[in-house]
Design a protein around this motif. Sequence first.
Motif, short mmCIF file in Angstrom:
data_model
loop_
_atom_site.label_atom_id
_atom_site.label_comp_id
_atom_site.label_asym_id
_atom_site.label_seq_id
_atom_site.Cartn_x
_atom_site.Cartn_y
_atom_site.Cartn_z
N ARG A 23 0.81 -1.22 -0.04
CA ARG A 23 -0.21 0.09 -0.28
C ARG A 23 0.92 1.21 -0.31
NH1 ARG A 23 -5.15 0.02 -1.39
NH2 ARG A 23 -5.92 -2.09 -0.92
N GLU A 64 -5.27 7.34 -1.63
CA GLU A 64 -5.47 6.78 -0.46
C GLU A 64 -5.20 7.61 0.81
OE1 GLU A 64 -5.12 2.40 1.05
OE2 GLU A 64 -3.22 3.31 1.78
N HIS A 382 -11.13 -0.09 -1.78
CA HIS A 382 -12.04 0.86 -0.84
C HIS A 382 -13.32 0.94 -1.58
CE1 HIS A 382 -8.23 2.61 0.45
NE2 HIS A 382 -7.55 2.62 -0.77
N ARG A 400 -10.42 -2.81 2.14
CA ARG A 400 -9.41 -1.95 2.63
C ARG A 400 -10.04 -0.68 3.53
NH1 ARG A 400 -4.22 -0.97 4.04
NH2 ARG A 400 -3.31 0.87 3.66
#
Length: 608
Positions: A23, A64, A382, A400
């Motif tokens: 990530r 993110e 997401h 996530r």
Amino acid sequence: MRGCYVRLGRERGFKRCAERSPRPCLGAGAARADLQGKQFTPVVDSPELVKMDQSMVHLWVKTEPFIVGALQIPPPSKFSMHYLRKMSTYVRLRASEGCYPRLFWPMWRHIACGKLQLAKDLAWLYFEIFDSLVERTPEERLEWAEVVSSCTSEEELEKQRNKLSVDTLQFLLFLYIQQLNKISLRTSLIGEEWPSRRDKSQSANLTGKSTCQNKNWNDYTHQAFVQNHLLDLLELLLDPDQLSASSHSTHGSLVSPEAVRALSFLIEGTVNKTRTVHPLHELALWQPLHVKNGYSKITKAFSFSKLEVWLRACLTGSPFGTSACLKSGKKLAWAQQVEGTTKRAKIACNAHMVPEIHRMVVMSQVYKQTLAKSSDTLVGAHVKIHRCNESFIYLLSPLRSVTIEKCRNSTFVLGPVQTAIHLHSCDNVKVIGICHRLSISSTTGCTFNILTPTHPLILLGNQAVTFAPYHTHYPMLEDHMARMGLATVPNYWDSPMLVCKENSDASVFRLLPPNEFYTFVIPFEMEGDTTETPGGLPHAYQKALSQREQKIQVWQKTVKEAGLTKDQRKQFQVLVENKFYEWLIHTGHRQQLDSLVPPAAGSKQAAG
């Protein structure tokens, strides 16, 4: 709902990775990502860049850090550039004391509480949110959970926290982007802060039309934020000796490679529109770009002015953001059109065209139905759920993050969420899930059956919030928890944190009384080994269930020993069934049971 089951098949079509893919991380090594999401290998060299020039470089702002990292409240007043500049200088001058290049919790606590006037729990909140974005294996996350759960006092817990540290420069950037949700009266007068129908920076919806959206999910807002504040972001990363007396950059200021590496927390890019994604600092340090971005092998630093110009010239829209997902993503026929309604569910995903670390699913307007999925499309994604009403939505995959916005009278049952669940502007919604963090804002009458190792965050504008213990399971649940690095302890479901001043009155929430507690049965068959609620139930709630079970047994015995005739038993059965039917209608469970009937073959939900 006991005894009512519908087959929930495993969806196919996407390769399932054995472990969590990298990530966007805090100080972690760079990674190279194939846009089909099939491989991630360290970048050592890149022959493709030999013939590259500046016009072929495309940079974009990562999604993110804003979706998960930016807390959805106005930031503390002392997170302004003035104070962050002071902090940037302070940490460098005290590098030997645990401030730089990594900032340890004791020093951040000292700065936050002593210099920025934050309460200790708020200081820890920001530190922990940032730390939760660090790339770690599930095993490392579970080890930390074990360490925390073994602490028997606040002193022991603080001793363990003192060992934690974060990348200092990236943490400064993280604090700065909290201004994403800052409300300014001055800028609102010129239309920058408040949503506007004509605001070109608003994301497109599933029909391609512009719509006002949550800033944390609006990639146009992320791009505009970085572009508008790029000078501040770069100055924040400068060494003190590169600043003027007024703490600003000069024409001769130099930016260190470490500073550009820190900026990779927010920016990444590609070359020649290839399918290989590079962190910003790797692109910036390649030989063919040095003339444009001002890197000198003699000073081993970048020219501030040239770097800024180069960044502005290369910044473009994110191919992995919400807008790209809605515009170019795959439309999923997961939901059905309900007869007699004009609303049509809209669901899109980008899993077929992006790396696994950038997966996203957006669903809107699911109305009066049950939607249930356990799909590789959802794994590590997401998820945003928007304007869903009177529905029951089951997303039984490891996720996530999840954002639920403007939903009404619905129930959401979620697989383990590695980072955060956030609810905004929802009424009479029930959320059942296991997550690293839960935050809520502007909700009314919502119930949360959760298992979480952090304190649930009650932000602005909430009324009649109810917290209850996690009370369900499905066969793959424990496997999914292990994959996301989530344990059953510690569990702070019953200890929410009132983040904003308006929430000083604890009556904004309640803990569900044990006598109102019932377990929840997920009515689908799946493969897997989990057969009970992970971690069990708190004693008071388990006791309430046992007492209720005893009453049922007593009632059954009473009926059995009543000596009813055959006709009386039939009449009694009809009476009970009628009362049960009335109860189903009164509670709304009749709709849920009806929606569990599998659709006809011709209107089968699409895989995805």
